[in-house]
Design a protein around this motif. Sequence first.
Motif, short mmCIF file in Angstrom:
data_model
loop_
_atom_site.label_atom_id
_atom_site.label_comp_id
_atom_site.label_asym_id
_atom_site.label_seq_id
_atom_site.Cartn_x
_atom_site.Cartn_y
_atom_site.Cartn_z
N TYR A 43 0.89 -1.11 0.11
CA TYR A 43 0.05 0.17 0.10
C TYR A 43 0.81 1.27 0.06
N GLU A 44 1.99 1.49 0.87
CA GLU A 44 2.71 2.51 1.01
C GLU A 44 3.52 2.78 -0.47
N LYS A 45 3.64 1.62 -1.29
CA LYS A 45 4.40 1.72 -2.46
C LYS A 45 3.46 2.60 -3.57
N LYS A 46 2.19 2.36 -3.26
CA LYS A 46 1.26 3.07 -4.23
C LYS A 46 1.34 4.76 -4.22
N ASP A 47 1.06 5.20 -5.66
CA ASP A 47 1.16 6.61 -5.54
C ASP A 47 0.01 7.50 -4.89
N ASN A 48 0.19 8.78 -4.69
CA ASN A 48 -0.51 9.51 -3.73
C ASN A 48 -2.11 9.58 -4.28
N LEU A 49 -2.10 9.52 -5.52
CA LEU A 49 -3.64 9.85 -6.11
C LEU A 49 -4.36 8.41 -5.53
N TYR A 50 -3.89 7.13 -5.64
CA TYR A 50 -4.47 5.92 -5.23
C TYR A 50 -4.61 6.24 -3.80
N LYS A 51 -3.54 6.76 -3.03
CA LYS A 51 -3.76 6.68 -1.45
C LYS A 51 -4.90 7.82 -1.14
N SER A 52 -5.10 8.71 -1.94
CA SER A 52 -6.20 9.91 -1.71
C SER A 52 -7.37 9.24 -1.91
N GLU A 53 -7.45 8.15 -2.63
CA GLU A 53 -8.79 7.49 -2.66
C GLU A 53 -9.02 6.04 -2.04
N ILE A 54 -8.10 5.45 -1.61
CA ILE A 54 -8.23 4.08 -0.83
C ILE A 54 -7.50 4.36 0.43
N LYS A 55 -8.14 4.09 1.56
CA LYS A 55 -7.58 4.02 2.98
C LYS A 55 -7.58 2.66 3.34
N THR A 56 -6.60 2.14 4.14
CA THR A 56 -6.45 0.70 4.36
C THR A 56 -5.68 0.57 5.85
N ASN A 57 -6.00 -0.45 6.40
CA ASN A 57 -4.97 -1.02 7.30
C ASN A 57 -5.33 -2.39 7.74
N ALA A 58 -4.43 -2.84 8.38
CA ALA A 58 -4.48 -4.29 8.68
C ALA A 58 -3.91 -4.62 10.24
N TYR A 59 -4.64 -5.64 10.69
CA TYR A 59 -4.54 -6.06 12.13
C TYR A 59 -4.32 -7.64 12.35
N CYS A 60 -3.32 -7.88 12.99
CA CYS A 60 -3.36 -9.40 13.37
C CYS A 60 -4.25 -9.58 14.68
N LEU A 61 -5.16 -10.49 14.80
CA LEU A 61 -5.86 -10.68 16.05
C LEU A 61 -5.63 -12.15 16.62
N GLU A 62 -5.51 -12.29 17.68
CA GLU A 62 -5.11 -13.78 18.52
C GLU A 62 -6.39 -14.21 18.58
N PHE A 63 -6.69 -15.53 18.39
CA PHE A 63 -7.93 -16.09 18.78
C PHE A 63 -7.75 -17.74 19.13
N GLU A 64 -8.36 -17.84 20.29
CA GLU A 64 -8.54 -19.34 20.78
C GLU A 64 -9.49 -20.06 20.09
N SER A 65 -9.15 -20.99 19.28
CA SER A 65 -10.14 -21.77 18.33
C SER A 65 -10.20 -23.24 18.60
N PHE A 66 -11.15 -23.67 18.28
CA PHE A 66 -11.21 -25.32 18.57
C PHE A 66 -10.20 -25.81 17.50
N ASP A 67 -9.60 -27.10 17.35
CA ASP A 67 -8.79 -27.60 16.62
C ASP A 67 -9.21 -27.59 15.03
N ILE A 68 -8.18 -26.94 14.13
CA ILE A 68 -8.50 -27.01 12.85
C ILE A 68 -7.54 -27.91 12.09
#
Length: 78
Positions: A43-68
């Motif tokens: 995302y950071e490598k995108k040009d300023n025009l792209y970043k003026s039209e698209i905002k994004t973020n990402a998060y890692c969430l820890e979760f206790e799950s049943f076995d997969i």
Amino acid sequence: MTKVFLLILLTSSPNWPSVKHNAFLYATDTECHMAQTEYLNLYEKKDNLYKSEIKTNAYCLEFESFDIPGLNKINLGI
């Protein structure tokens, strides 16, 4: 129970009716954070025009799950 890590990607644009989201499952915190860093770096490598039209973020969430079954075989998320 097993610990899993969910990478949540949130994206917004002025003409969309809502915030879009996508999620990927990882077996380890390290894999999740590596994918998060790669996504945000792309995302950071995108040009300023792209970043003026698209905002994004990402998060890692820890979760206790049943076995997969096959979770430890995941390389790219699902």
